[in-house]
Write a protein that holds these residues in place. Sequence first.
Motif, mmCIF file in Angstrom:
data_model
loop_
_atom_site.group_PDB
_atom_site.id
_atom_site.type_symbol
_atom_site.label_atom_id
_atom_site.label_comp_id
_atom_site.label_asym_id
_atom_site.label_seq_id
_atom_site.Cartn_x
_atom_site.Cartn_y
_atom_site.Cartn_z
ATOM 1 N N ARG A 12 0.801 -1.224 0.000
ATOM 2 C CA ARG A 12 0.000 0.000 0.000
ATOM 3 C C ARG A 12 0.834 1.274 0.000
ATOM 4 N N ASP A 13 2.145 1.159 0.187
ATOM 5 C CA ASP A 13 3.010 2.328 0.305
ATOM 6 C C ASP A 13 3.827 2.564 -0.951
ATOM 7 N N LEU A 14 3.924 3.828 -1.332
ATOM 8 C CA LEU A 14 4.873 4.279 -2.337
ATOM 9 C C LEU A 14 5.816 5.222 -1.597
ATOM 10 N N VAL A 15 7.115 5.046 -1.774
ATOM 11 C CA VAL A 15 8.099 5.805 -1.005
ATOM 12 C C VAL A 15 9.059 6.522 -1.938
ATOM 13 N N LEU A 16 9.302 7.781 -1.632
ATOM 14 C CA LEU A 16 10.281 8.576 -2.349
ATOM 15 C C LEU A 16 11.232 9.165 -1.312
ATOM 16 N N THR A 17 12.529 8.937 -1.474
ATOM 17 C CA THR A 17 13.534 9.515 -0.586
ATOM 18 C C THR A 17 14.556 10.258 -1.429
ATOM 19 N N ARG A 18 14.870 11.468 -0.999
ATOM 20 C CA ARG A 18 15.854 12.284 -1.702
ATOM 21 C C ARG A 18 16.748 12.979 -0.683
ATOM 22 N N LEU A 19 17.994 13.184 -1.054
ATOM 23 C CA LEU A 19 18.894 14.013 -0.275
ATOM 24 C C LEU A 19 18.855 15.383 -0.939
ATOM 25 N N GLY A 116 23.268 16.985 7.674
ATOM 26 C CA GLY A 116 24.550 17.670 7.811
ATOM 27 C C GLY A 116 24.870 18.554 6.620
ATOM 28 N N GLU A 117 25.752 19.515 6.846
ATOM 29 C CA GLU A 117 26.216 20.418 5.793
ATOM 30 C C GLU A 117 25.076 21.095 5.040
ATOM 31 N N GLY A 118 24.004 21.440 5.757
ATOM 32 C CA GLY A 118 22.888 22.143 5.127
ATOM 33 C C GLY A 118 22.032 21.287 4.217
ATOM 34 N N LYS A 119 22.099 19.975 4.373
ATOM 35 C CA LYS A 119 21.314 19.056 3.533
ATOM 36 C C LYS A 119 20.193 18.423 4.353
ATOM 37 N N THR A 120 19.185 17.947 3.649
ATOM 38 C CA THR A 120 18.024 17.314 4.264
ATOM 39 C C THR A 120 17.738 15.973 3.596
ATOM 40 N N ARG A 121 17.561 14.933 4.409
ATOM 41 C CA ARG A 121 17.058 13.666 3.893
ATOM 42 C C ARG A 121 15.532 13.780 3.965
ATOM 43 N N TYR A 122 14.926 13.864 2.790
ATOM 44 C CA TYR A 122 13.494 14.077 2.637
ATOM 45 C C TYR A 122 12.865 12.751 2.227
ATOM 46 N N THR A 123 11.909 12.285 3.023
ATOM 47 C CA THR A 123 11.206 11.043 2.697
ATOM 48 C C THR A 123 9.716 11.325 2.638
ATOM 49 N N GLN A 152 11.990 20.483 -7.651
ATOM 50 C CA GLN A 152 11.502 21.861 -7.600
ATOM 51 C C GLN A 152 11.525 22.379 -6.162
ATOM 52 N N LEU A 153 11.159 21.528 -5.208
ATOM 53 C CA LEU A 153 11.205 21.870 -3.787
ATOM 54 C C LEU A 153 12.633 22.204 -3.378
ATOM 55 N N GLU A 154 13.575 21.353 -3.776
ATOM 56 C CA GLU A 154 14.987 21.577 -3.442
ATOM 57 C C GLU A 154 15.481 22.912 -3.991
ATOM 58 N N GLU A 155 15.150 23.190 -5.231
ATOM 59 C CA GLU A 155 15.603 24.435 -5.865
ATOM 60 C C GLU A 155 15.078 25.643 -5.094
ATOM 61 N N LEU A 156 13.811 25.615 -4.717
ATOM 62 C CA LEU A 156 13.226 26.728 -3.989
ATOM 63 C C LEU A 156 13.796 26.820 -2.581
ATOM 64 N N ALA A 157 13.843 25.704 -1.861
ATOM 65 C CA ALA A 157 14.313 25.709 -0.477
ATOM 66 C C ALA A 157 15.767 26.157 -0.371
ATOM 67 N N SER A 158 16.544 25.900 -1.391
ATOM 68 C CA SER A 158 17.974 26.283 -1.347
ATOM 69 C C SER A 158 18.156 27.791 -1.471
ATOM 70 N N ARG A 159 17.127 28.513 -1.917
ATOM 71 C CA ARG A 159 17.278 29.965 -2.072
ATOM 72 C C ARG A 159 16.303 30.785 -1.225
#
Length: 160
Positions: A12-19, A116-123, A152-159
Amino acid sequence: MTNALPTQDTDRDLVLTRLLNAPRDKVFQCWTQPDLIKQWFAPRPWTTPKVEMDLRPGGGNVMTMADENGTEYPNAGQYLEIVPNEKLVFTDAFTGDWAPSAKPFFTAILTFEDAGEGKTRYTAIARHWTAEDAAAHKQMGFHEGWGMCAAQLEELASRV
């Protein structure tokens, strides 16, 4: 930290993980401020012209996406859990203040871990009511669409 992920049901789960190359407070901010959500929430060339949020457990939200022709697709839901900068859970099973929706499809469980180093593990876990709904969402392009939106989220959040 309350970031522990619930046990996953692979049917039942779909999972997306990004650094993501952005701090988690900024990523969380992009998920919780209407003016920011409008800038990244729909996979381009689609847009998000309208966002309504009552950011509290039990509060409703409506994220309206629009296709290239301007046809709007409102998606109503309700927040279940909010842990600033760590976790956001919402569902389309309710539309706010525990009013049931016509047809529940999934619950989103989003976690934001400091990498770390201003990064986020987004799940992002999309937990569906049935295995058939999960299969349909996968067929609709869940990983491609949510992956585009994560970029798109990463691009916006980084600025921000």
